[in-house]
Structures are given as C-alpha cells and as structure tokens.
Design a protein around this motif. Structure first.
Motif, PDB file in Angstrom:
ATOM      1  N   ILE A   1       0.843  -1.307  -0.265  1.00  0.00           N
ATOM      2  CA  ILE A   1       0.288   0.172  -0.177  1.00  0.00           C
ATOM      3  C   ILE A   1       1.092   1.112   0.189  1.00  0.00           C
ATOM      4  O   ILE A   1       1.996   1.373   0.610  1.00  0.00           O
ATOM      5  CB  ILE A   1      -1.144   0.167   0.957  1.00  0.00           C
ATOM      6  CG1 ILE A   1      -2.130  -1.102   1.158  1.00  0.00           C
ATOM      7  CG2 ILE A   1      -1.534   1.297   1.196  1.00  0.00           C
ATOM      8  CD1 ILE A   1      -2.461  -1.285   2.438  1.00  0.00           C
ATOM      9  N   GLN A   2       0.751   2.217  -1.061  1.00  0.00           N
ATOM     10  CA  GLN A   2       1.513   3.798  -0.834  1.00  0.00           C
ATOM     11  C   GLN A   2       0.334   4.781  -0.753  1.00  0.00           C
ATOM     12  O   GLN A   2      -0.726   4.572  -0.944  1.00  0.00           O
ATOM     13  CB  GLN A   2       2.340   3.623  -2.749  1.00  0.00           C
ATOM     14  CG  GLN A   2       2.922   2.473  -2.950  1.00  0.00           C
ATOM     15  CD  GLN A   2       4.290   2.987  -1.408  1.00  0.00           C
ATOM     16  OE1 GLN A   2       4.704   3.800  -1.099  1.00  0.00           O
ATOM     17  NE2 GLN A   2       4.401   1.093  -1.045  1.00  0.00           N
ATOM     18  N   SER A   3       0.889   5.456  -0.307  1.00  0.00           N
ATOM     19  CA  SER A   3      -0.195   6.327   0.757  1.00  0.00           C
ATOM     20  C   SER A   3       0.561   7.819  -0.330  1.00  0.00           C
ATOM     21  O   SER A   3       1.789   7.782  -0.730  1.00  0.00           O
ATOM     22  CB  SER A   3       0.122   7.029   1.760  1.00  0.00           C
ATOM     23  OG  SER A   3      -0.938   6.162   2.309  1.00  0.00           O
ATOM     24  N   VAL A   4      -0.660   9.063  -1.069  1.00  0.00           N
ATOM     25  CA  VAL A   4      -0.058   9.684  -1.616  1.00  0.00           C
ATOM     26  C   VAL A   4      -0.920  11.458  -1.470  1.00  0.00           C
ATOM     27  O   VAL A   4      -2.121  11.015  -1.076  1.00  0.00           O
ATOM     28  CB  VAL A   4      -0.888   9.767  -3.506  1.00  0.00           C
ATOM     29  CG1 VAL A   4      -0.372  10.822  -4.207  1.00  0.00           C
ATOM     30  CG2 VAL A   4      -0.014   8.373  -4.046  1.00  0.00           C
ATOM     31  N   ASP A   5      -0.595  12.375  -0.906  1.00  0.00           N
ATOM     32  CA  ASP A   5      -0.663  13.634  -0.367  1.00  0.00           C
ATOM     33  C   ASP A   5      -1.394  14.326  -1.530  1.00  0.00           C
ATOM     34  O   ASP A   5      -0.364  14.004  -2.306  1.00  0.00           O
ATOM     35  CB  ASP A   5       0.009  14.144   0.325  1.00  0.00           C
ATOM     36  CG  ASP A   5       0.286  13.371   2.215  1.00  0.00           C
ATOM     37  OD1 ASP A   5      -1.130  12.373   1.791  1.00  0.00           O
ATOM     38  OD2 ASP A   5       0.984  14.131   2.772  1.00  0.00           O
ATOM     39  N   ALA A   6      -2.850  14.615  -2.379  1.00  0.00           N
ATOM     40  CA  ALA A   6      -3.284  14.700  -3.063  1.00  0.00           C
ATOM     41  C   ALA A   6      -2.773  16.850  -3.296  1.00  0.00           C
ATOM     42  O   ALA A   6      -2.161  17.311  -3.791  1.00  0.00           O
ATOM     43  CB  ALA A   6      -4.895  14.364  -3.821  1.00  0.00           C
ATOM     44  N   THR A   7      -3.050  17.099  -2.599  1.00  0.00           N
ATOM     45  CA  THR A   7      -3.387  18.510  -1.626  1.00  0.00           C
ATOM     46  C   THR A   7      -3.329  19.077  -1.081  1.00  0.00           C
ATOM     47  O   THR A   7      -3.387  17.976   0.027  1.00  0.00           O
ATOM     48  CB  THR A   7      -4.265  19.661  -2.804  1.00  0.00           C
ATOM     49  OG1 THR A   7      -3.676  20.228  -3.002  1.00  0.00           O
ATOM     50  CG2 THR A   7      -5.313  19.353  -2.661  1.00  0.00           C
ATOM     51  N   GLY A   8      -3.302  20.149  -0.293  1.00  0.00           N
ATOM     52  CA  GLY A   8      -3.478  20.449   1.134  1.00  0.00           C
ATOM     53  C   GLY A   8      -3.419  22.035   2.005  1.00  0.00           C
ATOM     54  O   GLY A   8      -2.265  22.353   0.517  1.00  0.00           O
TER      55      GLY A   8
END
Length: 211
Positions: free
Chosen positions: A153-160
């Motif tokens: 499983i890989q986590s991706v921060d799209a925007t913030g």
C-alpha cells in the motif's frame, strides 16, 4: 477583503509558474452545503473542541491506460475535503487539511513501481470567519519506488494547506494518477486528514474503488 485578495493573487502567481497546475479559484461559502458526504470522523482536541474531517462528493474513475501497458492503472479523482470545528465565539482554531488517497496492489512484476500524478483544478470554499494559506499544489510528480514484490500500500498526498476558522472545503477536480508495474487488482482508498496546530489528528477514509 485585503487578505482574500492577497490569497487570490498569491495563488494565481504560483499557478502561473507551474505548467501542469490547472486553474485555481476561491469561493466563499460555508461547510459542505449540498455535498454528498461519503465519510466523516471526529475527535475532541486538548481544549475540548470537536474537530471533524469530512469527505464528500468522492468520485474515482478508472480509464484504459494511455500507454497500453497491461501493468499500468490510470484514474481520475475528484471530490471535497472539508472540516468543521465546534469552537466558542472568538476562540481561534488553526490547522492543516490534506486530501489524498492510498493505492493498494497485490503484487509487482519487478519489485519496483512507478507513480505519476498531475495537479487538477482546485477550488477553496471557506466560511465567513475562515482563512486559508496558499494550498500546496503538486504539479507533475513522477517517482519510482522499490517496494518489493507485494502486496503493498502506498499513500499519496494530493493537495492540502493551512486553514483556520470553523468550517470549509477544498474541492479537487480531475486529479490524474497512474501507477505502472503492478499485477492484479489495484484499489484506491481516498482520505481526508486534519491536523490541528496543537497536533491533534483526525483522518477519515472514503469508499474503495478497484480495477
């Protein structure tokens, strides 16, 4: 009004400097409105305030990969990341909101996978008493990871970005993602993460999408 105009000018300046960033707009409104809430989670912070992370209008569309590679998965992600904080009148609250997703896969062919992400159009909706700093727009990100043969499983921060006040949303439209090198069914799980300035953290996870 001066604060809002500085935000708009700064956001547009940053967007113009990033070719893949798309457009940025600011909409003043309160809360989730008529949005379809997909998931929500809340905590009570150190000051006794209820802090809520909300995910709404989530849509993930898988499409045939443009490169024609059977090991490639390609998708578009749209939705809202919202927050709501119950605070007494005049009591300040600040935090950071992030919208992203997890990518799960059963196996890889070589132990390596390549990710490609492209920033979508982005809108910000904030309540009348809320403020927001310039959001961190990811232009085009291409990375190769040594992940082993899976599963993984890989986590991706799209925007913030940093927010304050009692409620508001960011709306993301058309976030483009691809992953290459995976075998079997690939699953996307979107999330909204809200972290207060004192470190209290709440995360909510949206519906799964698989191909």
């Amino acid at each position: 009004m001066g604060t809002i105009m500085r935000y708009i000018n700064s956001a547009l300046t940053r967007t113009a400097a990033v070719a893949a960033a798309g457009t940025v707009g600011v909409v003043l409104s309160g809360g989730t409105g008529a949005a379809a809430v997909d998931a929500t989670n809340s905590i009570v912070d150190q000051q006794g305030r209820t802090v809520q992370a909300i995910e709404a209008d989530t849509r993930i569309d898988f499409v045939p990969p443009l490169d024609g590679n059977p090991l490639t998965r390609e998708w578009f992600h749209s939705g809202k990341a919202c927050f709501h904080v119950d605070v007494p009148a005049g009591d300040p609250w600040t935090g950071h909101i992030t919208m992203g997703y997890q990518v799960g896969y059963p196996a890889t062919l070589s132990g390596k996978i390549s990710f490609q992400y492209q920033t979508p159009g982005l809108e910000l909706e904030i309540g009348n008493d809320a403020k927001a700093d310039v959001f961190n727009l990811i232009p085009t990100l291409g990375i190769q990871l040594d992940v082993g043969f899976g599963p993984g499983i890989q986590s991706v921060d799209a925007t913030g970005g940093d927010v304050s006040g009692t409620d508001g949303c960011i709306t993301m439209s058309g976030f483009h993602g691809t992953v290459t090198g995976v075998l079997g069914t690939t699953t996307i799980r979107p999330f909204v993460r809200l972290v207060s300035s004192s470190g209290d953290t709440v995360v909510t996870y949206g519906p799964l999408s698989s191909i």
